[in-house]
Design an enzyme around this catalytic site. Structure first.
Site, PDB file in Angstrom:
ATOM      1  N   GLY A  12      76.102  16.926 -62.059  1.00 53.91           N
ATOM      2  CA  GLY A  12      76.053  17.562 -63.371  1.00 53.91           C
ATOM      3  C   GLY A  12      74.690  17.441 -64.024  1.00 53.91           C
ATOM      4  O   GLY A  12      73.774  16.780 -63.499  1.00 53.91           O
ATOM      5  N   ASN A  13      74.533  18.068 -65.189  1.00 50.55           N
ATOM      6  CA  ASN A  13      73.242  18.036 -65.899  1.00 50.55           C
ATOM      7  C   ASN A  13      72.772  16.608 -66.152  1.00 50.55           C
ATOM      8  O   ASN A  13      71.622  16.257 -65.896  1.00 50.55           O
ATOM      9  CB  ASN A  13      73.367  18.761 -67.242  1.00 50.55           C
ATOM     10  CG  ASN A  13      73.425  20.264 -67.105  1.00 50.55           C
ATOM     11  OD1 ASN A  13      73.056  20.808 -66.075  1.00 50.55           O
ATOM     12  ND2 ASN A  13      73.890  20.939 -68.145  1.00 50.55           N
ATOM     13  N   ARG A  39      84.524  18.075 -53.948  1.00 47.26           N
ATOM     14  CA  ARG A  39      83.928  19.377 -53.619  1.00 47.26           C
ATOM     15  C   ARG A  39      82.412  19.304 -53.445  1.00 47.26           C
ATOM     16  O   ARG A  39      81.793  20.243 -52.955  1.00 47.26           O
ATOM     17  CB  ARG A  39      84.299  20.418 -54.667  1.00 47.26           C
ATOM     18  CG  ARG A  39      83.743  20.165 -56.052  1.00 47.26           C
ATOM     19  CD  ARG A  39      84.134  21.281 -57.023  1.00 47.26           C
ATOM     20  NE  ARG A  39      83.644  21.027 -58.371  1.00 47.26           N
ATOM     21  CZ  ARG A  39      84.315  20.376 -59.298  1.00 47.26           C
ATOM     22  NH1 ARG A  39      85.515  19.887 -59.019  1.00 47.26           N
ATOM     23  NH2 ARG A  39      83.823  20.192 -60.513  1.00 47.26           N
ATOM     24  N   ARG A 101      83.802   4.061 -76.273  1.00 48.68           N
ATOM     25  CA  ARG A 101      82.823   3.800 -77.328  1.00 48.68           C
ATOM     26  C   ARG A 101      83.381   2.974 -78.486  1.00 48.68           C
ATOM     27  O   ARG A 101      82.694   2.124 -79.036  1.00 48.68           O
ATOM     28  CB  ARG A 101      82.254   5.115 -77.867  1.00 48.68           C
ATOM     29  CG  ARG A 101      81.342   5.818 -76.880  1.00 48.68           C
ATOM     30  CD  ARG A 101      80.893   7.159 -77.420  1.00 48.68           C
ATOM     31  NE  ARG A 101      80.170   7.920 -76.408  1.00 48.68           N
ATOM     32  CZ  ARG A 101      80.011   9.235 -76.445  1.00 48.68           C
ATOM     33  NH1 ARG A 101      80.529   9.934 -77.457  1.00 48.68           N
ATOM     34  NH2 ARG A 101      79.345   9.853 -75.484  1.00 48.68           N
ATOM     35  N   CYS A 132      75.365  11.906 -77.869  1.00 49.25           N
ATOM     36  CA  CYS A 132      73.957  12.304 -77.840  1.00 49.25           C
ATOM     37  C   CYS A 132      73.365  12.444 -79.243  1.00 49.25           C
ATOM     38  O   CYS A 132      72.229  12.019 -79.490  1.00 49.25           O
ATOM     39  CB  CYS A 132      73.788  13.603 -77.061  1.00 49.25           C
ATOM     40  SG  CYS A 132      74.965  14.899 -77.513  1.00 49.25           S
ATOM     41  N   GLY A 163      74.502  20.322 -74.418  1.00 44.76           N
ATOM     42  CA  GLY A 163      75.469  19.306 -74.793  1.00 44.76           C
ATOM     43  C   GLY A 163      76.878  19.655 -74.348  1.00 44.76           C
ATOM     44  O   GLY A 163      77.752  18.788 -74.282  1.00 44.76           O
ATOM     45  N   HIS A 244      68.494  18.475 -79.236  1.00 46.34           N
ATOM     46  CA  HIS A 244      69.268  18.444 -80.480  1.00 46.34           C
ATOM     47  C   HIS A 244      68.333  18.166 -81.659  1.00 46.34           C
ATOM     48  O   HIS A 244      67.423  17.331 -81.560  1.00 46.34           O
ATOM     49  CB  HIS A 244      70.321  17.333 -80.435  1.00 46.34           C
ATOM     50  CG  HIS A 244      71.481  17.615 -79.531  1.00 46.34           C
ATOM     51  ND1 HIS A 244      71.638  18.788 -78.836  1.00 46.34           N
ATOM     52  CD2 HIS A 244      72.561  16.840 -79.215  1.00 46.34           C
ATOM     53  CE1 HIS A 244      72.763  18.734 -78.143  1.00 46.34           C
ATOM     54  NE2 HIS A 244      73.337  17.555 -78.352  1.00 46.34           N
ATOM     55  N   ASN A 317      68.476  15.938 -75.712  1.00 44.13           N
ATOM     56  CA  ASN A 317      69.815  15.353 -75.652  1.00 44.13           C
ATOM     57  C   ASN A 317      70.229  14.934 -74.251  1.00 44.13           C
ATOM     58  O   ASN A 317      71.105  14.077 -74.086  1.00 44.13           O
ATOM     59  CB  ASN A 317      70.840  16.342 -76.206  1.00 44.13           C
ATOM     60  CG  ASN A 317      70.805  17.679 -75.492  1.00 44.13           C
ATOM     61  OD1 ASN A 317      69.831  18.427 -75.609  1.00 44.13           O
ATOM     62  ND2 ASN A 317      71.858  18.006 -74.757  1.00 44.13           N
TER      63      ASN A 317
END
Length: 341
Positions: A12-13, A39, A101, A132, A163, A244, A317
């Site tokens: 992912g990013n 996958r 969190r 973020c 985001g 951001h 971000n």
């Protein structure tokens, strides 16, 4: 002698950014594993610009025994299932999702702000990375709070589509292209058209009319910085790919001038003050993208309250808001608790 580090959600990013930052900051690693869903098995990922390639392994079958640190960027679902398994195997989890969190037994860490809180990680063997938008905000607030004690914060965010992950970035690109060629625009990831628009809605709505993103900013800031701070947030998605921005209004208990705030921020860790009162004398998200700093501009006194300061805060971000902060937590963990060699 280095650490064995697993990056979970590596395709992912944020996961890709974690791999890049580990290499960029020369984090001491003997081995790094890219872990993702089944996958992605066999997909090759480069570890930053090092030229080193790693093949993705399946999270479902990955054995965390013998691994020192796992950087989780896999979302709350996979994290809920696999983070406790990794922690039980002796691997310290640094989690980027919202799952842990607000757990009182899990420290929520921004290293420039509350490094001592990391000492509580042994209760669960898990450390949480903040939202973020929260991460960059508390970096800006901490040195000012130390000087004049913050009473109240009002923040409006301008949050980029990254985001919302790759799907958000793809939707902005596809909608922008569709508008230029006259095709119909169909929102999929977002609730309304994001191209050439702004959407005052991030995450789910709550009973009081705020969104979960706004709630997260409020409760996380209190946990990281000071539970006595009163705060209200309005979180808005804007058609920016990365970075951001936040317009922040702060009310203090004690006197503070704009000049004092500028001087404090100029010397604060993790902050770059760019505040020239002229055309272009401020930072925008395009300029912050790819950088590690939290940029502060437009510092000025608020005449509507006693002891008020207003400022503009911008950060990448995917870096300080996610991957960079996670790697900085790993560095802090290594210095204080997991020394090798």
């Amino acid at each position: 002698m280095g650490y064995r580090v697993a990056v979970v959600g590596a395709t992912g990013n944020v996961g890709r950014e974690m791999l890049a930052i580990l290499a960029e900051r020369e984090f001491p690693m003997d081995e790094v594993a890219a872990v993702a869903s089944s996958r992605s098995i066999g997909m090759e990922l480069e570890v930053g610009d090092s030229g080193k390639m790693v093949k993705c392994k399946s999270l479902e079958h990955f054995d965390f025994t013998g691994w020192d640190i796992a950087l989780f960027a896999a979302g709350s679902g996979p994290t809920k299932e696999y983070a406790p398994k990794a922690a039980a195997a002796g691997c310290v989890v640094i989690d980027n999702s919202s799952l842990y969190r607000m757990d009182p037994d899990v420290p929520l860490i921004v290293p420039e702000v509350n490094p001592d809180a990391i000492d509580g990680y042994k209760k669960r063997n898990i450390i949480a990375n903040p939202n973020c938008s929260t991460a960059q905000l508390v970096v800006a607030l901490k040195p000012l709070h130390d000087f004049a004690k913050i009473k109240r914060v009002i923040v409006s965010t301008y949050q980029s589509v990254s985001g919302a992950g790759k799907e958000g970035m793809d939707e902005l690109f596809e909608q922008s292209r569709a508008i230029f060629v006259g095709d119909r625009v169909e929102p999929r990831k977002f609730t309304k058209q994001i191209a050439f628009n702004v959407i005052p809605h991030i995450d789910e709505f709550m009973d009081d009319g705020s969104t979960k993103e706004e709630w997260k900013m409020m409760v996380e800031t209190k946990k990281i910085l000071d539970p006595k701070i009163k705060m209200n947030a309005t979180c808005v998605r804007v058609p920016v790919f990365v970075g951001h921005s936040e317009a922040v209004n702060i009310e203090f208990e004690n006197e503070i001038t704009a000049k004092q705030a500028q001087d404090i921020l100029r010397e604060a860790p993790g902050i770059m003050l760019v505040d020239k009162r002229e055309d272009g004398g401020y930072v925008t998200p395009t300029e912050a993208a790819g950088d590690s700093a939290t940029y502060i501009s437009r510092v000025r006194e608020d005449p509507t309250v006693e002891n008020g300061i207003t400022l503009w805060c911008v950060s990448d971000n995917l870096r300080k808001g996610a991957a960079l902060n996670a790697v900085q937590i790993a560095e802090l963990l290594g210095r204080r608790h997991l020394q090798k060699g």
